[in-house]
Design a protein around this motif. Structure first.
Motif, PDB file in Angstrom:
ATOM      1  N   ALA A  93    -105.683   1.310  26.414  1.00 12.52           N
ATOM      2  CA  ALA A  93    -104.279   1.736  26.310  1.00 12.52           C
ATOM      3  C   ALA A  93    -103.556   1.442  27.610  1.00 12.52           C
ATOM      4  CB  ALA A  93    -104.205   3.231  26.013  1.00 12.52           C
ATOM      5  N   HIS A  94    -102.282   1.045  27.470  1.00 16.42           N
ATOM      6  CA  HIS A  94    -101.461   0.878  28.662  1.00 16.42           C
ATOM      7  C   HIS A  94    -100.886   2.236  29.010  1.00 16.42           C
ATOM      8  CE1 HIS A  94     -98.202  -0.451  31.308  1.00 16.42           C
ATOM      9  NE2 HIS A  94     -99.085  -1.388  31.618  1.00 16.42           N
ATOM     10  N   LEU A  95    -101.029   2.639  30.274  1.00 17.28           N
ATOM     11  CA  LEU A  95    -100.649   3.977  30.701  1.00 17.28           C
ATOM     12  C   LEU A  95     -99.172   4.094  31.080  1.00 17.28           C
ATOM     13  CD1 LEU A  95    -103.798   4.571  32.927  1.00 17.28           C
ATOM     14  CD2 LEU A  95    -103.391   5.455  30.614  1.00 17.28           C
ATOM     15  N   GLY A  96     -98.545   2.975  31.404  1.00 16.83           N
ATOM     16  CA  GLY A  96     -97.142   3.016  31.799  1.00 16.83           C
ATOM     17  C   GLY A  96     -96.916   3.607  33.178  1.00 16.83           C
ATOM     18  N   SER A  97     -97.958   3.791  33.957  1.00 17.82           N
ATOM     19  CA  SER A  97     -97.822   4.379  35.287  1.00 17.82           C
ATOM     20  C   SER A  97     -97.463   3.315  36.316  1.00 17.82           C
ATOM     21  CB  SER A  97     -99.121   5.090  35.682  1.00 17.82           C
ATOM     22  OG  SER A  97    -100.216   4.224  35.518  1.00 17.82           O
ATOM     23  N   GLU A  98     -97.010   3.769  37.475  1.00 18.73           N
ATOM     24  CA  GLU A  98     -96.666   2.841  38.549  1.00 18.73           C
ATOM     25  C   GLU A  98     -97.928   2.216  39.105  1.00 18.73           C
ATOM     26  OE1 GLU A  98     -93.795   3.438  41.370  1.00 18.73           O
ATOM     27  OE2 GLU A  98     -92.546   4.741  40.146  1.00 18.73           O
ATOM     28  N   LEU A  99     -97.805   0.980  39.575  1.00 19.32           N
ATOM     29  CA  LEU A  99     -98.939   0.266  40.143  1.00 19.32           C
ATOM     30  C   LEU A  99     -99.109   0.586  41.618  1.00 19.32           C
ATOM     31  CD1 LEU A  99     -98.317  -3.298  38.643  1.00 19.32           C
ATOM     32  CD2 LEU A  99     -99.729  -1.444  37.718  1.00 19.32           C
ATOM     33  N   ASP A 100    -100.328   0.422  42.088  1.00 21.35           N
ATOM     34  CA  ASP A 100    -100.632   0.505  43.512  1.00 21.35           C
ATOM     35  C   ASP A 100     -99.640  -0.409  44.241  1.00 21.35           C
ATOM     36  OD1 ASP A 100    -101.884  -0.557  46.018  1.00 21.35           O
ATOM     37  OD2 ASP A 100    -103.529   0.753  45.431  1.00 21.35           O
ATOM     38  N   PRO A 101     -99.060   0.034  45.363  1.00 28.88           N
ATOM     39  CA  PRO A 101     -98.054  -0.779  46.058  1.00 28.88           C
ATOM     40  C   PRO A 101     -98.554  -2.153  46.514  1.00 28.88           C
ATOM     41  CG  PRO A 101     -98.212   1.416  47.040  1.00 28.88           C
ATOM     42  CD  PRO A 101     -99.262   1.335  45.992  1.00 28.88           C
ATOM     43  N   ALA A 102     -99.865  -2.335  46.667  1.00 28.67           N
ATOM     44  CA  ALA A 102    -100.410  -3.625  47.111  1.00 28.67           C
ATOM     45  C   ALA A 102    -100.401  -4.675  45.996  1.00 28.67           C
ATOM     46  CB  ALA A 102    -101.833  -3.439  47.631  1.00 28.67           C
ATOM     47  N   ILE A 103    -100.163  -4.242  44.755  1.00 29.78           N
ATOM     48  CA  ILE A 103    -100.209  -5.143  43.605  1.00 29.78           C
ATOM     49  C   ILE A 103     -98.809  -5.687  43.331  1.00 29.78           C
ATOM     50  CG2 ILE A 103    -100.799  -5.374  41.160  1.00 29.78           C
ATOM     51  CD1 ILE A 103    -103.191  -4.799  43.109  1.00 29.78           C
ATOM     52  N   ARG A 104     -98.684  -7.006  43.345  1.00 29.82           N
ATOM     53  CA  ARG A 104     -97.397  -7.640  43.049  1.00 29.82           C
ATOM     54  C   ARG A 104     -97.138  -7.709  41.556  1.00 29.82           C
ATOM     55  NH1 ARG A 104     -95.722 -11.595  46.854  1.00 29.82           N
ATOM     56  NH2 ARG A 104     -93.897 -11.921  45.589  1.00 29.82           N
ATOM     57  N   ALA A 105     -98.215  -8.027  40.770  1.00 27.48           N
ATOM     58  CA  ALA A 105     -98.058  -8.172  39.325  1.00 27.48           C
ATOM     59  C   ALA A 105     -99.433  -8.088  38.665  1.00 27.48           C
ATOM     60  CB  ALA A 105     -97.398  -9.507  38.987  1.00 27.48           C
ATOM     61  N   VAL A 106     -99.393  -7.804  37.368  1.00 25.03           N
ATOM     62  CA  VAL A 106    -100.603  -7.758  36.543  1.00 25.03           C
ATOM     63  C   VAL A 106    -100.478  -8.861  35.499  1.00 25.03           C
ATOM     64  CG1 VAL A 106    -101.937  -6.343  34.926  1.00 25.03           C
ATOM     65  CG2 VAL A 106    -100.848  -5.274  36.916  1.00 25.03           C
ATOM     66  N   HIS A 107    -101.564  -9.578  35.278  1.00 22.95           N
ATOM     67  CA  HIS A 107    -101.542 -10.713  34.353  1.00 22.95           C
ATOM     68  C   HIS A 107    -102.757 -10.680  33.431  1.00 22.95           C
ATOM     69  CE1 HIS A 107     -98.567 -12.736  36.971  1.00 22.95           C
ATOM     70  NE2 HIS A 107     -99.311 -12.309  37.969  1.00 22.95           N
ATOM     71  N   TRP A 108    -102.589 -11.213  32.230  1.00 22.10           N
ATOM     72  CA  TRP A 108    -103.700 -11.545  31.344  1.00 22.10           C
ATOM     73  C   TRP A 108    -103.818 -13.063  31.394  1.00 22.10           C
ATOM     74  CZ3 TRP A 108    -106.990  -8.118  29.337  1.00 22.10           C
ATOM     75  CH2 TRP A 108    -106.582  -6.777  29.264  1.00 22.10           C
ATOM     76  N   LEU A 109    -104.897 -13.561  32.000  1.00 20.25           N
ATOM     77  CA  LEU A 109    -105.057 -14.997  32.205  1.00 20.25           C
ATOM     78  C   LEU A 109    -106.301 -15.523  31.493  1.00 20.25           C
ATOM     79  CD1 LEU A 109    -104.329 -15.146  36.052  1.00 20.25           C
ATOM     80  CD2 LEU A 109    -102.731 -15.557  34.167  1.00 20.25           C
ATOM     81  N   THR A 110    -106.198 -16.744  31.000  1.00 21.59           N
ATOM     82  CA  THR A 110    -107.359 -17.387  30.382  1.00 21.59           C
ATOM     83  C   THR A 110    -108.301 -17.881  31.484  1.00 21.59           C
ATOM     84  OG1 THR A 110    -106.370 -19.591  30.406  1.00 21.59           O
ATOM     85  CG2 THR A 110    -105.946 -18.198  28.436  1.00 21.59           C
ATOM     86  N   LEU A 111    -109.515 -18.206  31.102  1.00 16.97           N
ATOM     87  CA  LEU A 111    -110.475 -18.748  32.062  1.00 16.97           C
ATOM     88  C   LEU A 111    -109.924 -20.028  32.687  1.00 16.97           C
ATOM     89  CD1 LEU A 111    -113.184 -18.752  33.496  1.00 16.97           C
ATOM     90  CD2 LEU A 111    -114.162 -19.890  31.489  1.00 16.97           C
ATOM     91  N   GLU A 112    -109.280 -20.868  31.890  1.00 10.86           N
ATOM     92  CA  GLU A 112    -108.717 -22.112  32.410  1.00 10.86           C
ATOM     93  C   GLU A 112    -107.644 -21.836  33.474  1.00 10.86           C
ATOM     94  OE1 GLU A 112    -109.030 -21.407  29.059  1.00 10.86           O
ATOM     95  OE2 GLU A 112    -110.851 -22.622  28.847  1.00 10.86           O
ATOM     96  N   GLU A 113    -106.826 -20.841  33.248  1.00  9.49           N
ATOM     97  CA  GLU A 113    -105.798 -20.493  34.243  1.00  9.49           C
ATOM     98  C   GLU A 113    -106.445 -19.962  35.522  1.00  9.49           C
ATOM     99  OE1 GLU A 113    -101.995 -19.208  31.487  1.00  9.49           O
ATOM    100  OE2 GLU A 113    -103.757 -17.875  31.496  1.00  9.49           O
ATOM    101  N   ILE A 114    -107.499 -19.177  35.384  1.00 12.57           N
ATOM    102  CA  ILE A 114    -108.195 -18.636  36.555  1.00 12.57           C
ATOM    103  C   ILE A 114    -108.904 -19.761  37.309  1.00 12.57           C
ATOM    104  CG2 ILE A 114    -110.016 -17.045  37.309  1.00 12.57           C
ATOM    105  CD1 ILE A 114    -109.200 -15.327  34.792  1.00 12.57           C
ATOM    106  N   GLU A 115    -109.500 -20.702  36.592  1.00 15.16           N
ATOM    107  CA  GLU A 115    -110.126 -21.857  37.244  1.00 15.16           C
ATOM    108  C   GLU A 115    -109.092 -22.688  38.001  1.00 15.16           C
ATOM    109  OE1 GLU A 115    -113.969 -22.608  34.340  1.00 15.16           O
ATOM    110  OE2 GLU A 115    -112.033 -23.484  33.776  1.00 15.16           O
ATOM    111  N   ALA A 116    -107.892 -22.814  37.453  1.00 11.93           N
ATOM    112  CA  ALA A 116    -106.825 -23.544  38.144  1.00 11.93           C
ATOM    113  C   ALA A 116    -106.432 -22.820  39.435  1.00 11.93           C
ATOM    114  CB  ALA A 116    -105.605 -23.706  37.231  1.00 11.93           C
TER     115      ALA A 116
END
Length: 149
Positions: A93-116
């Protein structure tokens, strides 16, 4: 006498529909870096509890951990040694809470995107891809290999 101590960290590989939950961090370099939700073990904290806390703080997702990927030892270029306990889980579940200040963004990435990103030198450590590849290869350990209580 001073004793050497490794840094104890946790990380969680979270997969959903062929994509992996990743955080984008500004570490002061020329480009942001990408990592699994991860962080340091707090005093008196259980390892699994730390992993769940880090995922929630860094991504605002609640996850269900199903497997232990193992302990990965990494010696960083600055000479620090990390003992990183890694887990595998699924997004609940997505909690909708604020992120840790050190985090710029959250992503769902494929393996190919992570390899890139790896080819661009934008992964926080070599453990990022190793943990994903171990998870995809089914290199899991039962959770009861961790004896803390």
């Amino acid at each position: 006498m001073s004793r050497w101590q490794p840094y104890v960290t946790v990380a969680c590989v979270v997969e959903r529909a062929g994509a992996f939950l990743m955080v984008e961090e500004d570490r002061g370099g020329p480009a942001t870096l990408f990592n699994q939700p991860a962080g340091h073990l707090e005093p008196d904290e259980q390892i699994l509890d730390a992993a769940l806390r880090e995922v929630a703080e860094e991504t605002a997702w609640r996850v269900g951990v199903s497997d232990y990927l193992g302990m990965y030892v990494y010696r960083a270029p600055d000479g620090k040694t990390f003992h990183s306990h890694a887990f595998f889980g699924m997004a609940l579940a997505h909690l909708g809470s604020e992120l840790d200040p050190a985090i710029r963004a959250v992503h769902w990435l494929t393996l190919e995107e992570i390899e890139a990103l790896d080819r661009e030198g934008r992964l926080r450590s070599p453990l990022v891809l190793r943990r994903i590849r171990d998870a995809q290869a089914g290199r899991f350990y039962p959770m009861d290999v961790i004896h803390e209580r």
